[in-house]
Scaffold this motif. Structure first.
Motif, short mmCIF file in Angstrom:
data_model
loop_
_atom_site.label_atom_id
_atom_site.label_comp_id
_atom_site.label_asym_id
_atom_site.label_seq_id
_atom_site.Cartn_x
_atom_site.Cartn_y
_atom_site.Cartn_z
N TYR A 178 26.24 18.56 11.07
CA TYR A 178 26.18 17.09 10.98
C TYR A 178 24.77 16.60 11.37
O TYR A 178 24.22 15.70 10.74
N SER A 204 9.48 15.36 16.43
CA SER A 204 9.60 15.46 17.88
C SER A 204 8.59 16.52 18.31
O SER A 204 8.13 17.31 17.47
N GLY A 214 9.73 13.32 25.80
CA GLY A 214 10.88 12.56 26.29
C GLY A 214 10.59 11.07 26.42
O GLY A 214 9.64 10.66 27.09
N THR A 223 15.21 6.40 25.64
CA THR A 223 16.11 5.91 24.59
C THR A 223 17.48 6.52 24.85
O THR A 223 17.69 7.20 25.84
N THR A 251 23.73 9.21 6.11
CA THR A 251 24.47 10.29 5.46
C THR A 251 25.30 9.76 4.28
O THR A 251 25.96 10.55 3.60
N LEU A 274 19.63 12.17 15.75
CA LEU A 274 20.38 12.48 16.96
C LEU A 274 20.08 13.91 17.38
O LEU A 274 19.33 14.62 16.71
N PHE A 296 10.13 10.52 11.81
CA PHE A 296 10.29 10.91 13.21
C PHE A 296 10.67 12.38 13.29
O PHE A 296 11.75 12.79 12.90
N SER A 328 17.92 1.16 13.63
CA SER A 328 17.27 0.12 14.47
C SER A 328 18.18 -0.43 15.57
O SER A 328 17.83 -1.41 16.21
N1 LIG Z 1 13.92 9.80 22.80
C1 LIG Z 1 13.31 10.95 22.78
O1 LIG Z 1 13.04 11.54 23.81
C2 LIG Z 1 12.92 11.55 21.44
C3 LIG Z 1 11.95 12.55 21.45
C4 LIG Z 1 11.54 13.10 20.24
C5 LIG Z 1 12.08 12.62 19.06
N2 LIG Z 1 13.02 11.63 19.08
C6 LIG Z 1 13.55 11.16 17.79
O2 LIG Z 1 13.41 9.76 17.71
C7 LIG Z 1 14.32 9.26 16.75
C8 LIG Z 1 15.02 8.02 17.27
O3 LIG Z 1 15.84 8.35 18.35
P1 LIG Z 1 15.81 7.57 19.73
O4 LIG Z 1 15.10 8.41 20.69
O5 LIG Z 1 15.35 6.19 19.53
O6 LIG Z 1 17.36 7.65 20.14
P2 LIG Z 1 18.55 6.58 20.06
O7 LIG Z 1 18.31 5.47 21.03
O8 LIG Z 1 19.77 7.39 20.21
O9 LIG Z 1 18.44 5.97 18.60
C9 LIG Z 1 18.82 6.69 17.48
C10 LIG Z 1 19.24 5.72 16.40
O10 LIG Z 1 19.60 6.49 15.24
C11 LIG Z 1 20.82 5.97 14.76
N3 LIG Z 1 21.62 6.93 13.99
C12 LIG Z 1 22.28 8.03 14.41
N4 LIG Z 1 22.95 8.60 13.41
C13 LIG Z 1 22.72 7.82 12.31
C14 LIG Z 1 23.14 7.86 10.96
N5 LIG Z 1 23.96 8.81 10.51
N6 LIG Z 1 22.71 6.88 10.12
C15 LIG Z 1 21.89 5.91 10.55
N7 LIG Z 1 21.48 5.79 11.83
C16 LIG Z 1 21.88 6.75 12.69
C17 LIG Z 1 21.57 5.53 15.99
O11 LIG Z 1 22.60 4.62 15.60
P3 LIG Z 1 23.88 4.37 16.52
O12 LIG Z 1 23.40 3.43 17.58
O13 LIG Z 1 24.89 3.78 15.58
O14 LIG Z 1 24.32 5.69 17.08
C18 LIG Z 1 20.47 4.90 16.82
O15 LIG Z 1 20.25 3.56 16.46
C19 LIG Z 1 15.27 10.40 16.42
O16 LIG Z 1 14.91 10.95 15.16
C20 LIG Z 1 15.02 11.40 17.54
O17 LIG Z 1 15.31 12.72 17.15
C21 LIG Z 1 13.46 11.10 20.24
#
Ligand SMILES: NC(=O)c1ccc[n+]([C@@H]2O[C@H](COP(=O)([O-])OP(=O)(O)OC[C@H]3O[C@@H](n4cnc5c(N)ncnc54)[C@H](OP(=O)(O)O)[C@@H]3O)[C@@H](O)[C@H]2O)c1
Length: 281
Positions: A104, A137, A182, A185, A60, A88, A135, A11
């Motif tokens: 990872y 994609s 996309g 974020t 993890t 990620l 989540f 979050s």
């Molecule tokens: N944005 C897009 O275009 C897109 C499209 C399709 C799917 N998604 C999916 O949407 C989901 C959320 O991503 P987002 O787009 O919101 O990107 P984001 O802004 O990078 O947010 C990802 C969040 O996951 C956290 N995270 C990463 N590694 C972690 C771990 N080991 N344990 C707990 N938390 C962890 C991050 O924490 P930190 O801040 O500490 O790094 C960050 O708060 C992901 O599953 C991503 O694959 C995103």
């Protein structure tokens, strides 16, 4: 009727943050928001009137998964919605990718989601109710070059989620897979390591990686709108929650196109496919 206690992984930024902000302002919702480091959820303090639990969670780390789930139940008595959002990316051609990075990413996107879900499922089974929102994609349905390992994680999320949905449908537990295209974020930027192709045969793909990096935070998708849609689905469609929910026009158009083409392919090769069986007796 709105479900009561939500856990949202990841979050700190992106979808997880937008979900947390909205959930924190809903009536009758308890929110367990999680971040990897202390202080990253302070943006929630302004909404807190005793209904918000901030947990340190790296998905993890099994001990943190267990503590988060235990604390949530201790404090709020139930877990009604689990949002496996933390994730990620990683860009690189299949041959040139750093396998440590790829592994990872599987640890976070797949095994982290699995660990959280296996801790929460027994609680939901006891309650005879619950919703798991995973989540994925559009990259869980359709593949691009330089994202082979990311696709591997998200196709895994799709398959695992679909199977859980079948195992739990008579237990009062529902599963919804979110498939964004996309969105604005941190995903394409800081949350995705990149290995630029150096081999002549793959150099052409550098452009794709760079355009994703440069396009971060300029994508069509609005994560605030996505958060509202997800919460509204749970509020208003609890009895007919879709198993899959593409978010963004690019996502749904690409999904429709992919399935149309796949359907045609399966039909074209129908006779070959069926010829592999023993003759029916
Ligand atoms: N944005 C897009 O275009 C897109 C499209 C399709 C799917 N998604 C999916 O949407 C989901 C959320 O991503 P987002 O787009 O919101 O990107 P984001 O802004 O990078 O947010 C990802 C969040 O996951 C956290 N995270 C990463 N590694 C972690 C771990 N080991 N344990 C707990 N938390 C962890 C991050 O924490 P930190 O801040 O500490 O790094 C960050 O708060 C992901 O599953 C991503 O694959 C995103």
């Amino acid at each position: 009727m709105m479900s009561k206690t939500w856990i949202v992984t990841g979050s700190h930024t992106g979808f997880g943050k937008e979900l947390a902000i909205k959930l924190a302002q809903e009536n009758n919702i308890n929110l367990v928001a999680t971040s990897r480091k202390k202080g990253q959820l302070d943006y929630l303090d302004q909404y807190d009137h005793g209904q918000i639990d901030k947990e340190i969670l790296d998905v993890t780390k099994h001990d943190q998964v267990v503590t988060t789930v235990n604390n949530a139940v201790k404090r709020f008595g139930s877990i009604d919605v689990l949002v496996n959002n933390a994730g990620l990316g990683y860009f690189g051609t299949f041959e040139e990718s750093d396998l440590d990075d790829a592994k990872y990413m599987f640890d976070v996107n797949v095994w982290g989601l699995v660990d959280m879900t296996r801790e929460v499922l027994p609680i939901m089974r006891n309650q005879k109710s619950g919703i798991i929102i995973n989540f994925s994609s559009i990259g869980g349905l359709f593949s691009f070059p330089t994202l082979s390992f990311y696709h591997g994680t998200k196709y895994a999320v799709e398959g695992i989620s679909e199977s859980i949905a079948k195992e739990t449908k008579d237990l009062g537990i529902k599963v919804m897979i979110i498939e964004p295209s996309g969105f604005r974020t941190d995903w394409a930027g800081r949350s995705s390591h990149k290995t630029m192709p150096t081999h002549d045969d793959y150099k052409q793909f550098a452009k794709f990686i760079k355009s994703n990096e440069e396009g971060a935070h300029h994508e069509a998708g609005d994560p605030e709108k996505a958060a509202k849609i997800i919460i509204d689905e749970v509020k208003n469609h609890i009895d007919d929650l879709p198993l899959r929910l593409p978010l963004g026009k690019y996502s749904v158009d690409t999904a429709i196109d992919k399935y149309k083409q796949a359907l045609q392919l399966f039909k074209n090769n129908y006779n070959i496919s069926t010829s592999a069986d023993q003759p029916e007796k």
